[in-house]
Design an enzyme around this catalytic site. Sequence first.
Site, PDB file in Angstrom:
ATOM      1  CD  GLU A 198     -69.072  20.600  -0.686  1.00  0.00           C
ATOM      2  OE1 GLU A 198     -69.207  21.903  -1.055  1.00  0.00           O
ATOM      3  OE2 GLU A 198     -69.268  19.918  -1.355  1.00  0.00           O
ATOM      4  CB  CYS A 231     -64.167  24.172  -7.317  1.00  0.00           C
ATOM      5  SG  CYS A 231     -64.332  22.890  -5.930  1.00  0.00           S
TER       6      CYS A 231
END
Lengths: 656, 656
Positions: free
Chosen positions: B327, B423
């Site tokens: 990521e 998240c």
Amino acid sequence: MDTSKYTTHVPLNSIKINDSFWAPFMERVRTQVIPYQWEALNDRIPGAEPSYAMRNFKLSAQRSHPELNYGVDNAAGHGGMVFQDSDFAKWIEAAAYSLAWYPDPALEKTLDEAIDIVCNAQQPDGYLDTYYILTGLEKRFTNLKDNHELYCFGHFVEGAVAYYEAAGKRKLLDAMIRYADCIDKHIGPEEGKLHGYPGHEIAELALVRLYNITGDEKHLKLAKYFIDQRGKQPLYFEEENKRNNNDFYWKDSFFQFQYYQAGKPVRDQHVAEGHAVRAVYLYSGMVDIARLTGDEALMQACDDLWNNIVNRQMYITGAIGQSAYGESFSYDYDLPNDTVYGETCASIGLAFFAKRLSAIAPKGVYADVLEKALFNGIISGMSLDGKSFFYVNPLEVIPEASQKDRTRRHVKIERQKWFACACCPPNLARIIASLGTYVHSVNADTLYTHLFLGSEARVKVGGRDVKIGIETKYPWEGHVGISFKLEDKAQFTYGIRIPAWCNKFTLVLNGGATNYTLKDGYALIHREWKSGDKLDLTLDMPVTFIEANPRVREDIGKTAVTRGPVVYCLEEADNGPGLFKLHAGDAKEPKVQYEKDFLEGVVTISFTGKKETDWQEDTLYRNAANTALEDKELRLIPYYAWANRKIGEMTVWVNK
Amino acid sequence: MDTSKYTTHVPLNSIKINDSFWAPFMERVRTQVIPYQWEALNDRIPGAEPSYAMRNFKLSAQRSHPELNYGVDNAAGHGGMVFQDSDFAKWIEAAAYSLAWYPDPALEKTLDEAIDIVCNAQQPDGYLDTYYILTGLEKRFTNLKDNHELYCFGHFVEGAVAYYEAAGKRKLLDAMIRYADCIDKHIGPEEGKLHGYPGHEIAELALVRLYNITGDEKHLKLAKYFIDQRGKQPLYFEEENKRNNNDFYWKDSFFQFQYYQAGKPVRDQHVAEGHAVRAVYLYSGMVDIARLTGDEALMQACDDLWNNIVNRQMYITGAIGQSAYGESFSYDYDLPNDTVYGETCASIGLAFFAKRLSAIAPKGVYADVLEKALFNGIISGMSLDGKSFFYVNPLEVIPEASQKDRTRRHVKIERQKWFACACCPPNLARIIASLGTYVHSVNADTLYTHLFLGSEARVKVGGRDVKIGIETKYPWEGHVGISFKLEDKAQFTYGIRIPAWCNKFTLVLNGGATNYTLKDGYALIHREWKSGDKLDLTLDMPVTFIEANPRVREDIGKTAVTRGPVVYCLEEADNGPGLFKLHAGDAKEPKVQYEKDFLEGVVTISFTGKKETDWQEDTLYRNAANTALEDKELRLIPYYAWANRKIGEMTVWVNK
């Protein structure tokens, strides 16, 4: 199916290749690849992971014959991959072809000694797979899906057939006949046998090659069973999974059992799916069985699979297998140039598939694709010195991306010496060494020439012996000179391929005009041939700018440069970094030049293209009105010769 | 560093947002996102994986206080991710901001009850992480690299500060002060303490927020220690690995410890590397410390990191983090549109970074990027009904590729209800609910307006109370009306941002001309202001075609359509499949239309572009001379609103 037109390819012992392009490759295979691989198989390459291939055979032989001592510690175990035996098998096949081309008593002695060792490893019932011999025979045939037993067997059969055909020696062939008997006792349709088939295909086509020699229906029947049973419900691999209480890696992927081409019966398969090498090996075996049994449904599947590959899933270089994940086909028109897998072995398998289809119906498209693969996506797998190899053959490389982008990790920026899974180097060796068998084929009344390789061949057409010679500087020049020698005059049809890439050609017989008919990509000349006849085919070979079908997202707005069968590329060494900024532009009057001392002798192409002007601003985005292109001299080299200089970018497709 | 110009952003309790564009988003957060997330945190979403977040707190409280019974089986264990506590912390932060905007006694009661539970879970020494409370406190602080203890702490502090600021209630804040004390006892420069820092950053910026309230140097010192110690030799994470006898996942990647931004001291970091969310959270904390300590070397690193992101690694949508692997940031100019990660949280973190830099130097570029992220790569993360979310925000989507190409598995073709690692939804909630704090900032003599949000704010400039109102239909219209209310006349500078995308604007004061100076992206008007003053900024907002730096391989030959701060995209729903075949062409006189009932009200753009003509032939390659383009009507919608209709292709960049 009308089987009367089936053709037979001229075998290796009836043709002598002396081609100006290919003979050097064959010489490299003979003098570099085969000796190096033998050292590798014997764990004698300093700094390289041991192969263990020969050690496994020696150890198996010692354990079976306590009187033998090859110097291996009897306490050692099996080494290398579960399919390590196949490395030896592929090597012996390549070595056999090379011997057929270039007799070499020392090499033949090495082979005979190796075969002695291998045969000493064979079990009393014919079984011969060192992985199970050394790890426990009670487990053999329990994991056909993953453990490559039948794959090793298939390669072994191919090697044995090749050596028998090259040297006339039966020892390994007889061993393989015994091994085939052993497999036949365990696997087949009968009750009490396993209703299985290979996890990694190749045994299918190998058994047909064995049948061609033995004429034993048992061999054909077993090959046909592997084809027929594949993908049938209940699915053997699922049953096997249940028995072993395990699962399969591809469960979580979109291809599921089609990774193995085993998700449905083969006659229901019309789109190329899954692991590309496995696929084209299977399809090759399917064509063989369709040819020998006249099975229309099977033939239809083969045609559809071929068309799907060639018209939807094949790179312009003949590379196939778009996806690194599963080394697999992906989906129609998905042809990324930078993340492609394009395994050398897959293009070689495509050549096998093409050759077999051509035997059923001599259509030019088969040899067109074969030639495309040979001159581009296959030999790109080997360095010009024959010492290093690509597994993956990308059409665009940016070194920084290969280093930093995980999804391009498989895209190597230089060829490697050897691989843990060493399939590509011996596969390259075996196809290059056996190229002679791809040149001509014959049926009852016609002699076809598919590839333009300088050579002398002896063929039988309509019961007559014909010697056919080819002289050419192909692919650098478009002239192909054909000469005939016959004892007596003979009436037959001669067909010579007119490549699809060629829009203009001349065909001259003995210095004058000749009548021919164009059919399915061949110029057919029916006449009475006599010794001394000379045919001159001259193919117009301009620089050609190719575009891809607009359904191919990755090639939109781009062009690839070709000349004859050769696909060109740009390298950073000639054109600087940032190749993606280049445009072909109008490319008027490209300069075509044969450079004898460059890259072992290649034709290069140069022209004035364009380049996106670098920005003054150190920013990412601006108003599009400011676009600017500047002139830029571009120089292209044949794709296969890339990565033979310093590390750098490469691209086949360039902006229009 | 000249600290006299530092500005302070106007806090949430001094501004009331009533913006025609953003208030509906805030309303969705209030009425959809926050209630839904509360249900999720309490495992009450049918069909969804339980969160366990509240259950973990209840269980921890019950175990610490045997008299308590929240109805959780005491034999249950910790549930969910190691960082599950942070989901609650982010939710309470968002809820607190929402309360500041829209008082809601029922929600406030829910928060208070939840805070009671959480505080009951706190250990006598202040420790509060349910993962270790429930799995063994003896192991706490032993795996700072991977186990997110300090990450959960950071989010908790942010939530506690937000609730204190919104509701004036100290209970959670005091709990966090105790927790900070606990951490301070275990981690720090002193002998006997662990010389560690967070594996996933956020505690740095959170501790600075805590310090802003407490004024306790201990909190600043700990934040500064986390910054200073990071990446210093001997590397704490390496030492920790040795102690734990383990290793780290990224060892085999090119970023190594830079995945954690911990491979070298932060002052030596000048290129954004590694996990993107972690990176921008760290950089935000670095700016805070640089601001509070006047550390020039730290400030230089922050500037360099900002410039690297914005000028080399940021998508036109404000998305960052190009690579799904880790990521992470990848490398300069690598901006693939189809395999991008572009996590919603990363763009949110970029907004944090921009806001903090703007506090040091009010340059327009910070708010330009902030605005770009807000209108594009951030709100694309949420569906227009506030009920589903993107983690990944691609700039090009082909559904078949997402299904069949393993390297695009992360690129979802529709928003998801919730995530195992949840998240993004609460992060979206907290930034949208706190947008008011991004609108204005002040220093001793200047009031800056950064964002054009309909609002009423009370600020203090040069000791005077000023009420500043904004009325606008931005981003659909370019007019921004500013009104001032003051008790008495006051001399100060008012600075209003002139966005970099705007080439032409007018600024009218009380209906007439005004003197202003343009500086760093702001029009500065220094004068004596009085109540009733009205300033009219009108930004020219034409359809603009953008091109990317030619170093960006993926955007060569392409253009993106923007209008004002809004980036547009093409969807299959409007333009049919095969978006990659489309060309913008000349695009003369694009039609701009506000469509009230379409996608909750958006301006669409339409024009006549081009399309590659489909081939008649079912082949892949042909002579490039035949290229043809046909006219095609194109319709574009704002990027953020994509994937709110049926599943289909989408692209931001289109061929020129």
